[in-house]
Design an enzyme around this catalytic site. Structure first.
Site, PDB file in Angstrom:
ATOM      1  N   TYR A   1       2.565  14.272  -2.319  1.00 29.44           N
ATOM      2  CA  TYR A   1       2.442  14.988  -3.040  1.00 29.44           C
ATOM      3  C   TYR A   1       3.084  16.001  -3.839  1.00 29.44           C
ATOM      4  O   TYR A   1       3.148  17.365  -4.949  1.00 29.44           O
ATOM      5  CB  TYR A   1       0.741  15.001  -4.122  1.00 29.44           C
ATOM      6  CG  TYR A   1       0.101  13.787  -4.044  1.00 29.44           C
ATOM      7  CD1 TYR A   1       1.271  12.804  -4.409  1.00 29.44           C
ATOM      8  CD2 TYR A   1      -1.122  13.740  -4.115  1.00 29.44           C
ATOM      9  CE1 TYR A   1       0.471  11.608  -4.669  1.00 29.44           C
ATOM     10  CE2 TYR A   1      -2.070  12.717  -4.316  1.00 29.44           C
ATOM     11  CZ  TYR A   1      -1.018  11.929  -4.649  1.00 29.44           C
ATOM     12  OH  TYR A   1      -1.513   9.932  -5.092  1.00 29.44           O
TER      13      TYR A   1
ATOM     14  N   HIS B   1      -0.703   5.310   2.107  1.00 31.10           N
ATOM     15  CA  HIS B   1      -0.281   5.482   0.530  1.00 31.10           C
ATOM     16  C   HIS B   1       0.136   3.920  -0.367  1.00 31.10           C
ATOM     17  O   HIS B   1      -0.465   4.023  -1.076  1.00 31.10           O
ATOM     18  CB  HIS B   1       0.630   6.909   0.599  1.00 31.10           C
ATOM     19  CG  HIS B   1       0.096   7.246  -0.422  1.00 31.10           C
ATOM     20  ND1 HIS B   1       0.900   9.196  -1.028  1.00 31.10           N
ATOM     21  CD2 HIS B   1       0.472   6.836  -2.485  1.00 31.10           C
ATOM     22  CE1 HIS B   1       0.472   8.813  -2.592  1.00 31.10           C
ATOM     23  NE2 HIS B   1       0.217   8.107  -2.823  1.00 31.10           N
TER      24      HIS B   1
END
Length: 275
Positions: free
Chosen positions: A47, A105
């Site tokens: 991110y 992730h």
């Protein structure tokens, strides 16, 4: 806020997602979220906002014990040494001495799952991550991680909203005592435009947050909606007070359940999830 217990941690059932809030954009978002009452924050190395999240945490004045912070390692860093370097970098950016939850992730087609899970488990054993888990595993993958490898998986984070069924995965996880964390719970904004959800929202004096209330209505499901504006964050928190009835549940059950919006080229074979 109600929490879900798993692997020795208590996770607030409603968290604040920070996807697509790169750099300093995330700082004010997290600051307003914390001020409104969010205590569960979800970020990731990919991110590109861990430093901003860390600054917001450091200046919040809140006790570390009152916060639940999640971050994740990207799928190109799943070899043990690379995973450890990624974790160390994330921890430094977050300005923390530990995270509450550290997740894989996305799986990688060429990862050595045994070695990857051993490396992430070591972080838990060292007290650097209070709990560990995975995201976006299909059914064969989660079975292997839990049953064959025996990793202490605390959660499985997947896309889940009123337009995508996760029933087989939910049934499996509940059988193993593992909560599901729902990302994209508002279907990337589509929940706000759906007439069925809008009708239920009018009944409860709510808007797209009906989608969040639907998730929280389910056993051992946690939701992490993204919201950039304080008004939207406040509305998401209001979902905690919405009580759906059987008519509401039936209307949502009748919506299409095959609409997946997060499906990158490196995603696993989702069809294997039901085999």
């Amino acid at each position: 806020m109600e929490t879900v217990e798993t692997q020795g941690v208590a996770i607030p059932r409603l968290g604040l997602g920070t996807f697509r809030m790169p750099g300093d954009a995330a700082r004010s978002v997290v600051e307003s979220g914390l001020a409104l009452g969010f205590r569960h924050l979800d970020t990731a190395a990919m991110y590109d906002n861990e430093a901003a999240v860390g600054t917001a945490l450091a200046t919040s004045g809140l006790k570390r014990a009152d916060l639940f912070v999640t971050t994740k390692v990207w799928h190109d860093k799943l070899a043990p040494d690379a995973l450890r370097r990624s974790f160390d970098a994330s921890l430094g950016k977050l300005r923390l001495d530990h995270v509450d939850l550290f997740l894989i992730h996305w799986p990688s087609a060429n990862m050595k799952m045994d070695a990857t899970l051993e490396a992430i488990t070591k972080l838990k054993e060292e007290g650097l991550a209070r709990a560990i888990g995975v995201c976006n595993f299909n059914m064969p993958m989660i079975r292997r991680a839990v049953e064959d490898i025996g990793a202490p998986i605390a959660v499985h984070q997947v896309e889940y909203h009123p337009f995508l069924s996760q029933t087989p995965m939910l049934d499996y996880l509940r059988g193993k005592g593992i909560p599901m964390i729902a990302y994209a719970p508002l279907a990337q904004g589509r929940a706000a435009r759906d007439p069925v959800l809008a009708g239920i929202g009018e009944k409860h004096r709510a808007t797209a947050q009906i989608a969040i209330a639907w998730l929280l209505d389910q056993e051992r499901v946690i939701a992490i909606p993204k919201a950039a504006h304080p008004s939207s964050q406040r509305a998401n928190l209001d979902a905690l007070n919405i009580r759906l009835d059987d008519q509401d549940r039936a209307a949502i059950a009748a919506l299409p359940k095959n609409l997946r919006y997060v499906d990158p080229p490196f995603a696993p074979n989702w069809e294997a999830a039901t085999s």
